[in-house]
Design an enzyme around this catalytic site. Sequence first.
Site, mmCIF file in Angstrom:
data_model
loop_
_atom_site.group_PDB
_atom_site.id
_atom_site.type_symbol
_atom_site.label_atom_id
_atom_site.label_comp_id
_atom_site.label_asym_id
_atom_site.label_seq_id
_atom_site.Cartn_x
_atom_site.Cartn_y
_atom_site.Cartn_z
ATOM 1 N N SER A 137 91.478 6.199 18.065
ATOM 2 C CA SER A 137 90.373 7.161 17.997
ATOM 3 C C SER A 137 89.402 6.852 16.861
ATOM 4 C CB SER A 137 90.907 8.579 17.870
ATOM 5 O OG SER A 137 91.593 8.757 16.658
ATOM 6 N N ALA A 169 86.978 4.631 18.542
ATOM 7 C CA ALA A 169 86.301 5.338 19.632
ATOM 8 C C ALA A 169 85.254 6.310 19.099
ATOM 9 C CB ALA A 169 87.323 6.085 20.487
ATOM 10 N N THR A 224 95.308 -10.171 24.185
ATOM 11 C CA THR A 224 93.878 -10.383 23.988
ATOM 12 C C THR A 224 93.202 -9.025 24.101
ATOM 13 O OG1 THR A 224 93.905 -12.660 24.799
ATOM 14 C CG2 THR A 224 91.799 -11.499 24.901
ATOM 15 N N GLU A 265 89.671 -6.579 23.913
ATOM 16 C CA GLU A 265 88.229 -6.588 24.117
ATOM 17 C C GLU A 265 87.650 -5.351 23.466
ATOM 18 O OE1 GLU A 265 84.625 -5.210 26.242
ATOM 19 O OE2 GLU A 265 86.501 -4.822 27.282
#
Length: 188
Positions: free
Chosen positions: A112, A115, A135, A137
């Site tokens: 969070s 985010a 991996t 992103e």
Amino acid sequence: MSIKSDRWIRQMAKQHRMIEPFEPQQVRDYQGQRVISYGTSSYGYDVRCADEFKIFTNINHAIVDPKNFDQNSFVDLQSDLCIIPPNSFALARTIEYFRIPRSVLTICLGKSTYARCGIIVNVTPLEPEWEGHVTLEFSNTTPLPARIYANEGVAQILFLESDEVCESSYRDRGGKYQGQTGVTLPRP
């Protein structure tokens, strides 16, 4: 299927090398510095980002194609931090190497802290008997440059254990990302 607790995670990490390196507690301070938390939490494990990044750039005017990905679409960076351009993304990998048991499915969720800054970590599963570095992103959804910190927490892994073992695991199917190390680009 049940979500697994911190006690289960510690036991699996110790007995089966499920996570290496493994941090048995939640770490919020490192060498006197405040960090974005990593390590074992109540019902998951907060992974750290390594210092290897691939930052997306479109200087070559490439088309993003998952079946034929142009490696020239990335700039490689090794650093303690990564600046992602506005409305762009970067790939990285976890410091931790995972060995997922045959009866377990995991889900990787963004933290969070990121985010709330408009930085989204892609949600991805780690299938039964998959192993490797994850991996990651990072999408910068903002109109401003965004910073990712290496060696700090970036995502949480939740562990779900089934009542029965799956018939066909990722290893059984010869999954194309089995044993990946480093930041791994899409494979057709």
